[in-house]
Motif scaffolding. Structure first.
Motif, PDB file in Angstrom:
ATOM      1  N   ASP A 100      -3.183 -40.161  89.311  1.00 22.48           N
ATOM      2  CA  ASP A 100      -2.513 -41.143  88.467  1.00 22.48           C
ATOM      3  C   ASP A 100      -2.905 -40.882  87.025  1.00 22.48           C
ATOM      4  O   ASP A 100      -4.086 -40.918  86.679  1.00 22.48           O
ATOM      5  CB  ASP A 100      -2.935 -42.555  88.879  1.00 22.48           C
ATOM      6  CG  ASP A 100      -2.248 -43.625  88.043  1.00 22.48           C
ATOM      7  OD1 ASP A 100      -1.210 -43.326  87.422  1.00 22.48           O
ATOM      8  OD2 ASP A 100      -2.749 -44.762  88.019  1.00 22.48           O
ATOM      9  N   THR A 101      -1.951 -40.579  86.162  1.00 18.99           N
ATOM     10  CA  THR A 101      -2.258 -40.295  84.764  1.00 18.99           C
ATOM     11  C   THR A 101      -2.425 -41.572  83.950  1.00 18.99           C
ATOM     12  O   THR A 101      -2.845 -41.511  82.803  1.00 18.99           O
ATOM     13  CB  THR A 101      -1.149 -39.443  84.131  1.00 18.99           C
ATOM     14  OG1 THR A 101       0.082 -40.173  84.192  1.00 18.99           O
ATOM     15  CG2 THR A 101      -1.014 -38.112  84.830  1.00 18.99           C
ATOM     16  N   GLY A 102      -2.076 -42.715  84.514  1.00 24.45           N
ATOM     17  CA  GLY A 102      -2.255 -43.981  83.820  1.00 24.45           C
ATOM     18  C   GLY A 102      -1.143 -44.303  82.850  1.00 24.45           C
ATOM     19  O   GLY A 102      -1.241 -45.243  82.087  1.00 24.45           O
ATOM     20  N   ARG A 103      -0.062 -43.559  82.863  1.00 27.45           N
ATOM     21  CA  ARG A 103       1.044 -43.823  81.956  1.00 27.45           C
ATOM     22  C   ARG A 103       2.213 -44.424  82.720  1.00 27.45           C
ATOM     23  O   ARG A 103       2.556 -43.976  83.804  1.00 27.45           O
ATOM     24  CB  ARG A 103       1.519 -42.551  81.277  1.00 27.45           C
ATOM     25  CG  ARG A 103       0.518 -42.021  80.288  1.00 27.45           C
ATOM     26  CD  ARG A 103       1.101 -40.848  79.557  1.00 27.45           C
ATOM     27  NE  ARG A 103       0.213 -40.470  78.488  1.00 27.45           N
ATOM     28  CZ  ARG A 103       0.587 -40.395  77.244  1.00 27.45           C
ATOM     29  NH1 ARG A 103       1.815 -40.649  76.903  1.00 27.45           N
ATOM     30  NH2 ARG A 103      -0.268 -40.048  76.309  1.00 27.45           N
ATOM     31  N   ALA A 104       2.813 -45.415  82.125  1.00 30.28           N
ATOM     32  CA  ALA A 104       4.003 -46.024  82.715  1.00 30.28           C
ATOM     33  C   ALA A 104       5.230 -45.225  82.284  1.00 30.28           C
ATOM     34  O   ALA A 104       5.184 -44.471  81.304  1.00 30.28           O
ATOM     35  CB  ALA A 104       4.130 -47.472  82.255  1.00 30.28           C
ATOM     36  N   GLN A 105       6.294 -45.398  83.004  1.00 31.99           N
ATOM     37  CA  GLN A 105       7.532 -44.722  82.652  1.00 31.99           C
ATOM     38  C   GLN A 105       8.047 -45.261  81.317  1.00 31.99           C
ATOM     39  O   GLN A 105       7.950 -46.447  81.027  1.00 31.99           O
ATOM     40  CB  GLN A 105       8.600 -44.948  83.741  1.00 31.99           C
ATOM     41  CG  GLN A 105       8.279 -44.279  85.057  1.00 31.99           C
ATOM     42  CD  GLN A 105       8.289 -42.765  84.930  1.00 31.99           C
ATOM     43  OE1 GLN A 105       9.043 -42.204  84.165  1.00 31.99           O
ATOM     44  NE2 GLN A 105       7.409 -42.124  85.690  1.00 31.99           N
ATOM     45  N   ASP A 106       8.565 -44.355  80.469  1.00 29.57           N
ATOM     46  CA  ASP A 106       9.061 -44.736  79.151  1.00 29.57           C
ATOM     47  C   ASP A 106      10.341 -45.528  79.302  1.00 29.57           C
ATOM     48  O   ASP A 106      11.298 -45.074  79.935  1.00 29.57           O
ATOM     49  CB  ASP A 106       9.301 -43.474  78.323  1.00 29.57           C
ATOM     50  CG  ASP A 106       9.689 -43.789  76.897  1.00 29.57           C
ATOM     51  OD1 ASP A 106       9.463 -44.933  76.465  1.00 29.57           O
ATOM     52  OD2 ASP A 106      10.195 -42.886  76.217  1.00 29.57           O
TER      53      ASP A 106
END
Length: 186
Positions: A100-106
């Protein structure tokens, strides 16, 4: 330098603190009385550096000083775990799908740049113009002019935007901010 014991204010001189008014104790100049030598003390004058001292080596003292030559051959300890690993060779590197990179979808929604009156984040003063807060002097979060609007404005009056820092400048001259040469058509 004098440091106030009450408010920790530092000042070069004075009899009282410039901030809180605490009076500093004044030094009393008292003449020191003469010191009489005690007759039972042995004087040990030492002049001119080191004196030669006769100090024989004690035979019963164990000497722990290392000799200058090689003493024993190096031995390998069998149970010692070495931290150096052997070369592994070429290994395939694969991406981890479960990481999990910890980024939400833009979602494409951007926070608008602050325009008009801005609130200072330090003293909460609301101010319409200026880069520094009129109340506390800290820098206000102002938006810079976009490079496209600078380029469009520059085409009208003969100025152009620097390709490195987007500062307005005259073509054929060096940029006043970063020194990059401004060339037409770049």
């Amino acid at each position: 330098m004098i440091i106030c014991p009450v408010c920790d204010h530092v000042q070069p001189e004075g009899t009282e603190c410039d901030v809180c008014g605490k009076r500093f104790p004044t030094a009393v100049n008292v003449a020191t009385p003469p010191v009489a030598q005690l007759p039972e003390l042995e004087l040990t004058p030492h002049a001119g550096g080191r004196d030669a001292v006769d100090a024989p080596v004690l035979p019963e003292l164990d000497g722990t000083r290392l000799r200058s030559g090689p003493d024993l051959p190096a031995q390998v300890v069998q149970d010692l775990e070495l931290t150096r690993a052997a070369p592994t060779g070429e290994m395939p590197v694969a991406a981890l799908e479960e990481l999990d990179t910890g980024r939400a979808q833009d979602d494409g929604v951007r926070t608008p740049a602050p325009l008009g009156a801005v609130t200072c984040r330090y003293c909460r003063n609301v101010q319409a113009v200026g880069l520094l807060c009129d109340n506390c002097g800290m820098r206000l979060p102002r938006a810079r002019i976009a490079a496209t609007s600078v380029a469009a404005k520059g085409e009208e009056d003969g100025w152009m935007a620097c390709p490195s820092c987007h500062t307005r400048g005259r073509p054929g001259r060096a940029c006043s901010e970063c020194g990059t040469r401004l060339q037409e058509g770049a």
